[in-house]
Design a protein around this motif. Structure first.
Motif, mmCIF file in Angstrom:
data_model
loop_
_atom_site.group_PDB
_atom_site.id
_atom_site.type_symbol
_atom_site.label_atom_id
_atom_site.label_comp_id
_atom_site.label_asym_id
_atom_site.label_seq_id
_atom_site.Cartn_x
_atom_site.Cartn_y
_atom_site.Cartn_z
ATOM 1 N N SER A 138 88.383 19.498 -5.098
ATOM 2 C CA SER A 138 88.715 18.381 -5.979
ATOM 3 C C SER A 138 87.766 18.346 -7.171
ATOM 4 O O SER A 138 86.649 18.859 -7.117
ATOM 5 N N ILE A 139 88.253 17.747 -8.251
ATOM 6 C CA ILE A 139 87.458 17.498 -9.450
ATOM 7 C C ILE A 139 87.664 16.036 -9.812
ATOM 8 O O ILE A 139 88.803 15.564 -9.866
ATOM 9 N N SER A 140 86.575 15.316 -10.086
ATOM 10 C CA SER A 140 86.651 13.895 -10.414
ATOM 11 C C SER A 140 86.163 13.633 -11.827
ATOM 12 O O SER A 140 85.222 14.274 -12.302
ATOM 13 N N PHE A 141 86.813 12.671 -12.480
ATOM 14 C CA PHE A 141 86.481 12.274 -13.839
ATOM 15 C C PHE A 141 86.420 10.753 -13.911
ATOM 16 O O PHE A 141 87.055 10.065 -13.114
ATOM 17 N N SER A 142 85.691 10.222 -14.879
ATOM 18 C CA SER A 142 85.741 8.814 -15.246
ATOM 19 C C SER A 142 86.125 8.768 -16.713
ATOM 20 O O SER A 142 85.460 9.378 -17.553
ATOM 21 N N VAL A 143 87.229 8.063 -17.017
ATOM 22 C CA VAL A 143 87.733 7.981 -18.390
ATOM 23 C C VAL A 143 87.994 6.518 -18.736
ATOM 24 O O VAL A 143 88.147 5.685 -17.847
ATOM 25 N N PRO A 144 88.046 6.190 -20.036
ATOM 26 C CA PRO A 144 88.357 4.808 -20.420
ATOM 27 C C PRO A 144 89.723 4.386 -19.894
ATOM 28 O O PRO A 144 90.660 5.188 -19.872
ATOM 29 N N GLY A 145 89.836 3.138 -19.473
ATOM 30 C CA GLY A 145 91.094 2.629 -18.929
ATOM 31 C C GLY A 145 92.160 2.378 -19.958
ATOM 32 O O GLY A 145 93.302 2.100 -19.622
ATOM 33 N N SER A 177 83.996 16.189 -16.444
ATOM 34 C CA SER A 177 84.047 15.757 -15.050
ATOM 35 C C SER A 177 82.723 15.117 -14.675
ATOM 36 O O SER A 177 81.721 15.251 -15.390
ATOM 37 N N ILE A 178 82.692 14.432 -13.553
ATOM 38 C CA ILE A 178 81.466 13.754 -13.110
ATOM 39 C C ILE A 178 80.325 14.745 -12.940
ATOM 40 O O ILE A 178 79.182 14.447 -13.274
ATOM 41 N N GLU A 204 86.738 19.841 -17.810
ATOM 42 C CA GLU A 204 87.213 18.928 -18.840
ATOM 43 C C GLU A 204 88.644 18.475 -18.579
ATOM 44 O O GLU A 204 89.463 19.219 -18.047
ATOM 45 N N VAL A 205 88.897 17.229 -18.997
ATOM 46 C CA VAL A 205 90.232 16.659 -19.000
ATOM 47 C C VAL A 205 90.448 16.088 -20.404
ATOM 48 O O VAL A 205 89.486 15.697 -21.078
ATOM 49 N N MET A 206 91.707 16.096 -20.865
ATOM 50 C CA MET A 206 91.996 15.599 -22.209
ATOM 51 C C MET A 206 93.163 14.615 -22.147
ATOM 52 O O MET A 206 94.142 14.849 -21.431
#
Length: 193
Positions: free
Chosen positions: A148-155, A164-165, A170-172
């Motif tokens: 798994s890969i986890s991210f925190s992004v603006p809601g 990622s944490i 990276e996520v876009m």
């Protein structure tokens, strides 16, 4: 004469049954209303107008379930409506972030698809589970093959690229859709064609 009596009794029974069925259905007077419906700040267009009855607004459940990404099953005999996530393998908690798992915008030349893959494609084509929490900061988790890969992004779906944490992937968010870097997909052992 017997036929007349039998016919009269049968007619009365049918009429009584019809009145009993009609008595279980209540007719009300409601108003069709025009509302702007927004989910996570993104305006949604409904095909059917909401109803307002005694100060309560009733939304068309099938359209709302589709907007939120849920499957709807209606059983007329049991008078039940069941909403479920169905085959999508997208888990959302508290409120919807479905627009971010939206179909990617194919006209976007701003995204190098040699480097990115849409979350919708990961879910639909590769069976990746995408878990999204709600709040001012959203936690995203891509999971498959025990990895798994986890991210925190603006809601609020602010466009941009996020690490990622662990800082490795990276996520876009672009044009209302979510993309994962192909290097991150490779880490998840996804063989992208």
């Amino acid at each position: 004469m017997k036929k007349l009596i039998v016919g009269l009794v049968a007619g009365m029974l049918i009429g009584t049954a019809g009145m009993a069925a009609a008595a279980t259905t209540q007719t009300v007077q409601a108003t069709l209303a025009k509302f702007t419906i927004s989910i996570d700040g993104q305006k949604q267009k409904l095909k059917s107008d909401p109803l307002v009855y005694k100060g309560t607004t009733y939304l068309p459940v099938r359209e709302i379930s589709e907007i939120l990404g849920y499957d709807l099953a209606y059983d007329n005999t049991k008078k039940t409506i069941d909403l479920s996530k169905g085959e999508n393998k997208v888990t959302e908690t508290n409120d919807s972030f479905a627009s971010t798992i939206a179909e990617p915008n194919p006209t976007s030349s701003e995204i190098n698809m040699d480097e990115w893959i849409s979350a919708r494609n990961l879910v639909d084509d590769y069976g990746v589970d995408v878990e999204i929490s709600s709040g001012k900061i959203r936690d995203l988790k891509f999971e498959i093959n025990g990895l798994s890969i986890s991210f925190s992004v603006p809601g609020s779906n602010i466009e941009g690229t996020y690490k990622s944490i662990d800082g490795q992937h990276e996520v876009m968010i672009k044009n209302g859709a979510l993309y994962l870097s192909k290097s991150a997909a490779k880490f998840l052992r996804i063989d992208i064609q």
